[in-house]
Design an enzyme around this catalytic site. Sequence first.
Site, short mmCIF file in Angstrom:
data_model
loop_
_atom_site.label_atom_id
_atom_site.label_comp_id
_atom_site.label_asym_id
_atom_site.label_seq_id
_atom_site.Cartn_x
_atom_site.Cartn_y
_atom_site.Cartn_z
N CYS B 160 -7.79 16.62 25.03
CA CYS B 160 -9.02 15.88 25.34
C CYS B 160 -10.06 15.94 24.22
O CYS B 160 -11.06 15.24 24.27
CB CYS B 160 -9.61 16.41 26.64
SG CYS B 160 -8.36 16.46 27.95
N HIS B 291 -19.02 16.77 28.00
CA HIS B 291 -17.60 16.54 28.25
C HIS B 291 -17.46 16.19 29.73
O HIS B 291 -16.82 15.22 30.08
CB HIS B 291 -16.78 17.76 27.87
CG HIS B 291 -15.31 17.55 27.99
ND1 HIS B 291 -14.67 16.48 27.41
CD2 HIS B 291 -14.34 18.23 28.65
CE1 HIS B 291 -13.37 16.52 27.71
NE2 HIS B 291 -13.16 17.57 28.46
N HIS B 326 -11.89 9.87 32.82
CA HIS B 326 -11.52 10.66 31.65
C HIS B 326 -10.42 9.91 30.90
O HIS B 326 -9.30 9.79 31.38
CB HIS B 326 -11.05 12.04 32.07
CG HIS B 326 -10.92 13.00 30.93
ND1 HIS B 326 -11.01 12.60 29.61
CD2 HIS B 326 -10.71 14.34 30.90
CE1 HIS B 326 -10.85 13.65 28.82
NE2 HIS B 326 -10.67 14.72 29.59
#
Lengths: 205, 396
Positions: B160, B291, B326
């Site tokens: 990620c 995030h 995401h």
Amino acid sequence: MSNTSAHITASCIIRGNTVVKNGVRVYEAPPDVTLPEFLRGLYDRYSGQYPKFHKMDLLSKLGWAAAEILLQEVPMEHYAPEDTGVILANTSSSLDTDERYAETMKEIASPALFVYTLPNIVIGEISIRHTFKGENAFFVADAFDIPFITGYVQQLLNEGTLQAAVCGWVEQYHSGYDAALYLVEKKPRNGSLPFTANEAEKLYR
Amino acid sequence: MSEQVWIAGGDVICGTGLNLAACLDAFEKMQPGMGAMQHLRSAHANTFPVAEVKAGNDELAAMAGMPAHWSRTALLSMIAAQAAWNSTGLGAVSNYRVGLVSANTVGGMDKTEHFMETYLQDTATGRLREVVHHECGSITELVADALGVRHHVSTISTACSSGANALMYGARMIRAGMLDAVIAGGTDALTRFTLNGFNTLMILDQQKCRPFDDTRTGLNLGEGAGYVVLVSDRLAEQTTAWCRLSGFANANDAYHQTASSPEGTGNFIAMQGALNMAGVQPADIGYINLHGTGTQNNDSSEGLAIVRLFNGHYPPVSSTKSFTGHTLGASGGIEAVFSAYALRHGIIYPNAQFTTPMKELPFAPVTTFSRGNALRHVMSNSFGFGGNCSSLVFSE
């Protein structure tokens, strides 16, 4: 490029319920002891106080225990974490755990097993335990190709990528297993051997 | 050599909109992009909402000028990368030493999954053209060729934080004088592979995700691509740069194969390192694009690291993943575009679906869209599996 001088400063071979450290048999369990029981025995004898061990799959437990025994009484604190790495190989990858995981997919896929469905997770477990943060690689091959592994590690030392490496073979599938770890360093320690494929082979056989 | 690294432009495509302007509109109108699957086929279609790009492969292929049998990952990448380059007004790529540093985590897995459906029934069937671009780097090469990028092509795959790490890599090449411009960011398409993997980890929310909310139960997956164009001092003079990429850092807390350490050690080191390189204090940061995945572990670790670093001086924060889902390898690129654009235009994005502050945190995310904020420095966080933590600082 000429080879940097390097030494096998420790070794640990685990097979047939027997542990051989630096060429000396140090532990043996009866042949009827199963692999999980045997590994638990190694944990109790050589470690304890690391509860995460119990979450690991058998491949990680085997590699982790071999590294634990390999590095006992070998101070590594003087190395920067980025200068220490782990290079391993085996032939069955994480297939044993992959099969167990696939079994759970029929009901509820297990997140605990899923984490271990890669062979290089054993490198992660060893690195987390010993604070190694340098180069690492896991190779899957038909057999333990000792000249390949020693050549690979020698090159990392030559280039200055690593100052010390734990390297070798960590294989496990169902009840079969075989582990051989070597600590390789640029400076010798008491009783160290030259780092060559030949010396590694002699310790392994 | 270049003293500074400038953001000359950027663009995105994601579940919130087909370009940056559409995304800004969605933020302002509080319209998150999550919903029931329209394009991805999955046994979990009625269970997990996803933030899909609202276009089929044929439509995306036409936009990208690429064949529709290429991976959706490449189509999304091409659309955003081309738009990013166009936004700079620099003209032909061939006039400069241009690199493409593109992150992704799935490569051509969408086409591989399609191939396997028939192949598993009969190994004499299936078109091999569906698997030749399976590998992550192959996607970047398709896009580089289509853009006419010849000087440097690189693919980064660090879960990620991939997209943010692509910006760092590109910035270092510009500083070293190796390239004049770098199209840097990431791309990822939704696949069953990723959906099933995250489902196994039990971190998918069955509702719209609620980052930094006490009631959060996981993330929603999204897809898309986002790129900034990094340029040297010399090229920045030829264009109207948005801002500078003034600081960046990557740290690994080496705590667990997937999870961050509970206290967010790697998160803290990455944010602190980015501030140090930028030469600014925590109090100088005007907005943090979190995030903020919506998982228990991430938001708690990230939040506690912010508490430790910012120590009472909390800037406005929000997670745009509450709109985009995401997007994995794309997220660092998409959020870099949002963050750099926010700095340039004084925008603070809202955090959607927020109701309940986290008990362990003394701050809560911003819930309304606003313009006209005096922002001098903006931080963007991207924290990946395995504790691969990256933080970027953009400065005016």
